[in-house]
Design an enzyme around this catalytic site. Structure first.
Site, short mmCIF file in Angstrom:
data_model
loop_
_atom_site.label_atom_id
_atom_site.label_comp_id
_atom_site.label_asym_id
_atom_site.label_seq_id
_atom_site.Cartn_x
_atom_site.Cartn_y
_atom_site.Cartn_z
N ASP A 110 0.80 -1.24 0.00
CA ASP A 110 0.00 0.00 0.00
C ASP A 110 0.82 1.28 0.00
O ASP A 110 0.26 2.38 -0.03
CB ASP A 110 -0.98 -0.01 1.20
CG ASP A 110 -0.26 -0.22 2.55
OD1 ASP A 110 -0.87 -0.84 3.45
OD2 ASP A 110 0.91 0.21 2.70
N HIS A 125 6.69 -7.76 -0.83
CA HIS A 125 5.64 -8.32 -1.71
C HIS A 125 5.25 -7.35 -2.81
O HIS A 125 4.16 -7.42 -3.35
CB HIS A 125 4.40 -8.72 -0.88
CG HIS A 125 4.64 -9.93 -0.04
ND1 HIS A 125 3.84 -10.28 1.02
CD2 HIS A 125 5.63 -10.87 -0.08
CE1 HIS A 125 4.30 -11.39 1.56
NE2 HIS A 125 5.39 -11.77 0.92
N CYS A 133 8.60 -5.77 -14.73
CA CYS A 133 8.86 -6.76 -15.77
C CYS A 133 9.43 -8.02 -15.11
O CYS A 133 10.47 -7.94 -14.45
CB CYS A 133 9.87 -6.20 -16.78
SG CYS A 133 10.35 -7.42 -18.03
N CYS A 136 13.13 -8.88 -16.97
CA CYS A 136 14.39 -8.17 -16.69
C CYS A 136 14.37 -7.45 -15.34
O CYS A 136 15.37 -6.87 -14.93
CB CYS A 136 14.68 -7.16 -17.81
SG CYS A 136 13.59 -5.73 -17.80
N CYS A 162 12.90 -4.46 -22.37
CA CYS A 162 13.01 -5.76 -23.08
C CYS A 162 11.71 -6.15 -23.78
O CYS A 162 11.59 -7.22 -24.37
CB CYS A 162 13.42 -6.86 -22.09
SG CYS A 162 12.10 -7.36 -20.96
N GLY A 199 2.27 -6.36 13.24
CA GLY A 199 1.06 -6.50 12.42
C GLY A 199 1.11 -7.58 11.37
O GLY A 199 0.58 -7.42 10.28
N SER A 201 0.70 -11.99 10.73
CA SER A 201 0.36 -13.32 11.29
C SER A 201 1.56 -14.25 11.17
O SER A 201 1.55 -15.36 11.69
CB SER A 201 -0.84 -13.90 10.53
OG SER A 201 -0.50 -14.02 9.14
N ALA A 228 -2.04 -7.88 17.32
CA ALA A 228 -3.34 -7.94 18.04
C ALA A 228 -3.53 -9.31 18.67
O ALA A 228 -4.32 -9.46 19.60
CB ALA A 228 -4.48 -7.63 17.08
N GLU A 229 -2.85 -10.32 18.11
CA GLU A 229 -3.03 -11.68 18.64
C GLU A 229 -1.70 -12.42 18.58
O GLU A 229 -0.83 -12.07 17.77
CB GLU A 229 -4.07 -12.43 17.79
CG GLU A 229 -3.62 -12.52 16.33
CD GLU A 229 -4.71 -12.98 15.37
OE1 GLU A 229 -5.78 -13.40 15.83
OE2 GLU A 229 -4.45 -12.92 14.15
N1 APR Z 1 -2.72 -3.80 15.36
C1 APR Z 1 -2.05 -4.95 15.61
N2 APR Z 1 -2.30 -6.12 14.95
C2 APR Z 1 -3.26 -6.09 14.01
C3 APR Z 1 -4.01 -4.93 13.70
C4 APR Z 1 -3.70 -3.75 14.42
N3 APR Z 1 -4.33 -2.59 14.20
N4 APR Z 1 -4.90 -5.25 12.71
C5 APR Z 1 -4.71 -6.55 12.43
N5 APR Z 1 -3.73 -7.06 13.19
C6 APR Z 1 -3.13 -8.39 13.15
C7 APR Z 1 -4.09 -9.50 12.83
O1 APR Z 1 -4.69 -10.01 14.02
C8 APR Z 1 -3.15 -10.53 12.18
O2 APR Z 1 -2.53 -11.34 13.17
O3 APR Z 1 -2.21 -8.36 12.09
C9 APR Z 1 -2.07 -9.67 11.53
C10 APR Z 1 -2.25 -9.55 10.03
O4 APR Z 1 -2.04 -10.84 9.49
P1 APR Z 1 -2.47 -11.12 7.98
O5 APR Z 1 -3.82 -10.60 7.74
O6 APR Z 1 -2.16 -12.56 7.69
O7 APR Z 1 -1.49 -10.19 7.11
P2 APR Z 1 0.03 -10.48 6.76
O8 APR Z 1 0.71 -11.18 7.86
O9 APR Z 1 0.61 -9.19 6.30
O10 APR Z 1 -0.10 -11.46 5.50
C11 APR Z 1 1.08 -11.81 4.83
O11 APR Z 1 -0.24 -12.86 3.11
O12 APR Z 1 -2.01 -12.88 1.64
C12 APR Z 1 -0.67 -12.62 1.77
O13 APR Z 1 0.55 -11.19 0.39
C13 APR Z 1 -0.37 -11.19 1.45
O14 APR Z 1 1.39 -9.81 2.38
C14 APR Z 1 0.30 -10.66 2.72
C15 APR Z 1 0.80 -11.94 3.37
#
Ligand code: APR
Length: 265
Positions: A110, A125, A133, A136, A162, A199, A201, A228-229
Site C-alpha cells: 500500500d 511483496h 517486468c 528483466c 526488453c 502486524g 500473522s 493484536a493476537e
Molecule cells: N494492530 C495490531 N495487529 C493487528 C491490527 C492492528 N491494528 N490489525 C490486524 N492485526 C493483526 C491480525 O490479528 C493478524 O494477526 O495483524 C495480523 C495480520 O495478518 P495477515 O492478515 O495474515 O497479514 P500479513 O501477515 O501481512 O499477510 C502476509 O499474506 O495474503 C498474503 O501477500 C499477502 O502480504 C500478505 C501476506
C-alpha cells in the site's frame, strides 16, 4: 504493558541496527483490511484467497486476460489511492528519523510507510503503485501508463527495456519474490541486532522466515513482536518480547518512551 513498553524502548535505544518487518496489521487502522484477522479479506472470503493463487499463472498464460481483469475493477485492497498512513506508520518513520530503525521490510503493497516518510523501505511483496517486468526486473511507476486506454485498445503495457509484458509489482501467491528485494532483505536481516515485527500473522513464507533467520544468527537478534493476537513467532518463542494490542496505539507509545528515556540520559 507500561513495563514492556519501557523495556522494548530501552532495547531499541541500545540497538546498533534495528530492522522492522511489517504486515497488513499496521494498515488496518488506515481502513485497509488485513487478510487473516477476524474481519480479514481471506477470513471473510476464502474463495477470494483460492482465486488469488491463480493470478500469477493467469498472467504468464494470458497477459491480456490478466490486464482485462485488473482494469475491470478496484484492487482487492480497496482504493489504495485514498488511504492515508496511521499512527503505526508515523511512529516507525519517527524511529527511522531518530536513527534507531534502519530499514522496514514490509509485506504490504500500500506504500503507506513511504507516504508516512519512511525512506528505507523494502516492499517484500511489491508495491501496488508500480509495474514490474518479470523478465528483466525493471520497474515503472504505475501512473506512467494509462492502463484503461491501453487495455481498451486491445494492448497490454510492455517493458520499455526488453518489451516483455509488464504486470503489477505486487507479488502474487506462487510468484517468486523479486531477486533484488529478496537479496536486500536478507542482507538487512544479517545486519540487524534487533527486529521489530509488527502486524503480521507470520505464516506466509519466505517473509515469515526472516524473524527466524534473525533468531538463528550466531549472535541472535532480539525479536520484539507487536500484534493484536499471538502468532507462531510468539508460540515458538522466536519473539523475545510480545506486546499484544493495536500497533496504532503501541508503536507511538514506544516512540514516546524512547523520547523520555533519551531526554533522561
Ligand atoms: N494492530 C495490531 N495487529 C493487528 C491490527 C492492528 N491494528 N490489525 C490486524 N492485526 C493483526 C491480525 O490479528 C493478524 O494477526 O495483524 C495480523 C495480520 O495478518 P495477515 O492478515 O495474515 O497479514 P500479513 O501477515 O501481512 O499477510 C502476509 O499474506 O495474503 C498474503 O501477500 C499477502 O502480504 C500478505 C501476506
Amino acid at each position: 504493558m507500561e513495563e514492556m513498553i519501557n523495556e522494548v524502548a530501552r532495547i531499541l535505544i541500545e540497538s546498533k541496527y534495528a530492522v522492522a518487518l511489517t504486515g497488513a496489521g499496521v494498515s488496518t487502522e488506515s481502513g485497509i483490511p488485513d487478510f487473516r484477522g477476524p474481519s480479514g479479506i481471506w477470513t471473510r472470503n476464502p474463495e477470494a484467497e483460492r482465486r488469488a493463487y491463480e493470478v500469477y499463472e493467469k498472467f504468464l498464460r494470458d497477459p491480456r486476460g490478466y490486464w482485462e481483469e485488473v482494469v475491470s475493477g478496484p484492487s482487492i485492497l480497496g482504493d489504495l489511492e485514498k488511504a492515508r498512513p496511521n499512527p503505526s506508520h508515523y511512529a516507525m518513520a519517527e524511529m527511522e528519523r531518530m536513527g534507531i530503525l534502519k530499514c522496514i521490510i514490509t509485506q504490504n503493497v500500500d506504500n503507506l510507510h513511504q507516504k508516512a516518510g519512511s525512506r528505507n523501505v523494502i516492499d517484500f511483496h511489491g508495491n501496488a503503485f508500480k509495474l514490474r517486468c518479470v523478465r528483466c526486473g525493471e520497474r515503472y511507476p504505475r501512473e506512467e501508463f494509462d492502463l484503461v486506454r491501453i487495455v481498451g485498445e486491445g494492448k497490454i503495457p510492455l517493458c520499455r527495456k526488453c518489451h516483455y509484458p509488464l504486470k503489477s509489482d505486487v507479488v502474487y501467491f506462487k510468484e517468486p519474490i523479486p531477486r533484488d528485494v529478496y537479496v536486500r532483505s536478507f542482507e538487512e536481516v544479517e545486519k540487524c541486532d534487533v527486529m521489530l515485527v509488527a502486524g503480521t500473522s507470520a505464516i506466509v513464507y519466505p517473509a515469515a522466515e526472516l524473524p527466524r533467520i534473525a533468531k538463528r544468527k550466531s549472535i541472535p537478534a532480539v525479536v520484539i513482536e507487536v500484534n493484536a493476537e499471538p502468532t507462531p513467532l510468539t508460540e515458538e518463542g522466536i519473539s523475545d518480547h510480545f506486546i499484544q494490542g493495536m500497533t496504532g496505539k503501541i508503536l507511538p507509545k514506544i516512540v514516546d518512551e524512547i523520547r523520555k528515556l533519551v531526554i533522561q540520559t
